[in-house]
Design an enzyme around this catalytic site. Structure first.
Site, PDB file in Angstrom:
ATOM      1  N   PRO A  10      32.377 -25.936  29.931  1.00  0.00           N
ATOM      2  CA  PRO A  10      32.605 -27.312  29.495  1.00  0.00           C
ATOM      3  C   PRO A  10      31.881 -28.371  30.340  1.00  0.00           C
ATOM      4  CG  PRO A  10      34.664 -26.105  29.518  1.00  0.00           C
ATOM      5  CD  PRO A  10      33.629 -25.185  30.087  1.00  0.00           C
ATOM      6  N   ASN A  11      31.323 -29.330  29.648  1.00  0.00           N
ATOM      7  CA  ASN A  11      30.684 -30.524  30.221  1.00  0.00           C
ATOM      8  C   ASN A  11      29.334 -30.264  30.890  1.00  0.00           C
ATOM      9  OD1 ASN A  11      32.850 -32.321  29.473  1.00  0.00           O
ATOM     10  ND2 ASN A  11      34.050 -31.274  31.041  1.00  0.00           N
ATOM     11  N   ARG A  18      25.458 -36.523  33.982  1.00  0.00           N
ATOM     12  CA  ARG A  18      26.848 -36.415  34.451  1.00  0.00           C
ATOM     13  C   ARG A  18      26.880 -36.427  35.990  1.00  0.00           C
ATOM     14  NH1 ARG A  18      30.218 -30.774  34.563  1.00  0.00           N
ATOM     15  NH2 ARG A  18      32.173 -31.671  35.273  1.00  0.00           N
ATOM     16  N   TYR A  23      26.078 -33.340  40.702  1.00  0.00           N
ATOM     17  CA  TYR A  23      25.521 -32.198  39.969  1.00  0.00           C
ATOM     18  C   TYR A  23      23.992 -32.208  39.855  1.00  0.00           C
ATOM     19  CZ  TYR A  23      30.423 -31.551  38.759  1.00  0.00           C
ATOM     20  OH  TYR A  23      31.785 -31.354  38.834  1.00  0.00           O
ATOM     21  N   ASN A  74      28.904 -20.143  34.809  1.00  0.00           N
ATOM     22  CA  ASN A  74      29.459 -21.343  35.439  1.00  0.00           C
ATOM     23  C   ASN A  74      30.579 -21.801  34.503  1.00  0.00           C
ATOM     24  OD1 ASN A  74      30.216 -23.772  36.445  1.00  0.00           O
ATOM     25  ND2 ASN A  74      28.129 -24.577  36.723  1.00  0.00           N
ATOM     26  N   ALA A  77      35.251 -26.494  34.612  1.00  0.00           N
ATOM     27  CA  ALA A  77      36.658 -26.649  35.015  1.00  0.00           C
ATOM     28  C   ALA A  77      37.526 -25.457  34.610  1.00  0.00           C
ATOM     29  CB  ALA A  77      37.229 -27.942  34.430  1.00  0.00           C
ATOM     30  N   GLU A  98      29.849 -15.618  39.442  1.00  0.00           N
ATOM     31  CA  GLU A  98      30.287 -16.985  39.136  1.00  0.00           C
ATOM     32  C   GLU A  98      29.417 -17.952  39.938  1.00  0.00           C
ATOM     33  OE1 GLU A  98      34.528 -17.864  38.872  1.00  0.00           O
ATOM     34  OE2 GLU A  98      34.219 -19.484  40.309  1.00  0.00           O
ATOM     35  N   HIS A 100      28.353 -22.159  40.790  1.00  0.00           N
ATOM     36  CA  HIS A 100      28.677 -23.584  40.720  1.00  0.00           C
ATOM     37  C   HIS A 100      27.540 -24.378  41.346  1.00  0.00           C
ATOM     38  CE1 HIS A 100      32.723 -22.753  39.385  1.00  0.00           C
ATOM     39  NE2 HIS A 100      32.767 -21.813  40.300  1.00  0.00           N
ATOM     40  N   SER A 102      27.951 -27.519  42.516  1.00  0.00           N
ATOM     41  CA  SER A 102      28.531 -28.170  43.695  1.00  0.00           C
ATOM     42  C   SER A 102      29.281 -27.133  44.529  1.00  0.00           C
ATOM     43  CB  SER A 102      29.493 -29.275  43.239  1.00  0.00           C
ATOM     44  OG  SER A 102      30.582 -28.715  42.522  1.00  0.00           O
ATOM     45  N   ARG A 107      35.363 -29.846  47.834  1.00  0.00           N
ATOM     46  CA  ARG A 107      35.689 -30.977  46.954  1.00  0.00           C
ATOM     47  C   ARG A 107      37.204 -31.150  46.841  1.00  0.00           C
ATOM     48  NH1 ARG A 107      32.485 -30.738  41.622  1.00  0.00           N
ATOM     49  NH2 ARG A 107      33.208 -32.893  41.577  1.00  0.00           N
TER      50      ARG A 107
END
Ligand code: DQA
Length: 144
Positions: A10-11, A18, A23, A74, A77, A98, A100, A102, A107
């Site tokens: 998502p996103n 974004r 990112y 990835n 969320a 997996e 990411h 960031s 975070r």
């Protein structure tokens, strides 16, 4: 030729616009082009998929599980709460990494937990688009 699924959750379709400070400025199309280029160099074949829908990602992984040798994901969320995606990764039984963009460990508190990573061989987090490229190099190196 090794076959690898790349899944953006998502996103991630909004990459480039974004939160670029978090990112980066690379768009999803540019990231996918970098991945295809690296795949040619490593002599691996890719199928790339992005969805904002948990079920669509699970359907894609399930449908492609026999075609693929490995997965780079990835989960966005979904990382932090999707037990359904974690179960899917366990169920299909393919080696997965997996990734990411960031560094999720550095975070907000809610990002520090990954429920999906336990169903993966490992996690690469915090290196921007290079997180994906490192995962691709890793999987290309792995024995079938
Ligand atoms: C992300 C980190 C997640 O916490 C976030 O929800 C994303 C992107 C990353 O690539 O850094 O959508 O997976």
């Amino acid at each position: 030729m090794k076959k690898i699924l790349i899944v953006h959750g998502p996103n991630l379709g909004l990459l480039g616009e974004r939160e670029p400070k978090v990112y980066g400025k690379t768009t999803l199309a540019q990231l996918n082009a970098l991945l295809e280029k690296e795949a040619r160099r490593l002599k691996v074949e890719l199928k790339i998929f992005q969805s904002n829908w948990e079920g669509a990602i699970i359907d894609f992984l399930t449908a492609e599980r026999k075609w693929a040798d490995a997965v780079i994901i990835n989960p966005g969320a979904l990382t932090h709460y999707s037990l359904a995606l974690r179960d899917c990764l366990s169920a299909i039984g393919l080696p997965a990494i997996e990734v990411h963009l960031s560094n999720i460990a550095a975070r907000e508190e809610f990002r520090r937990t990954s429920v999906t990573a336990a169903a993966c061989r490992g996690q690469i987090s915090g290196f921007g688009v290079r997180s994906y490229l490192l995962a691709l190099q890793m999987l290309a190196d792995m024995k079938k």
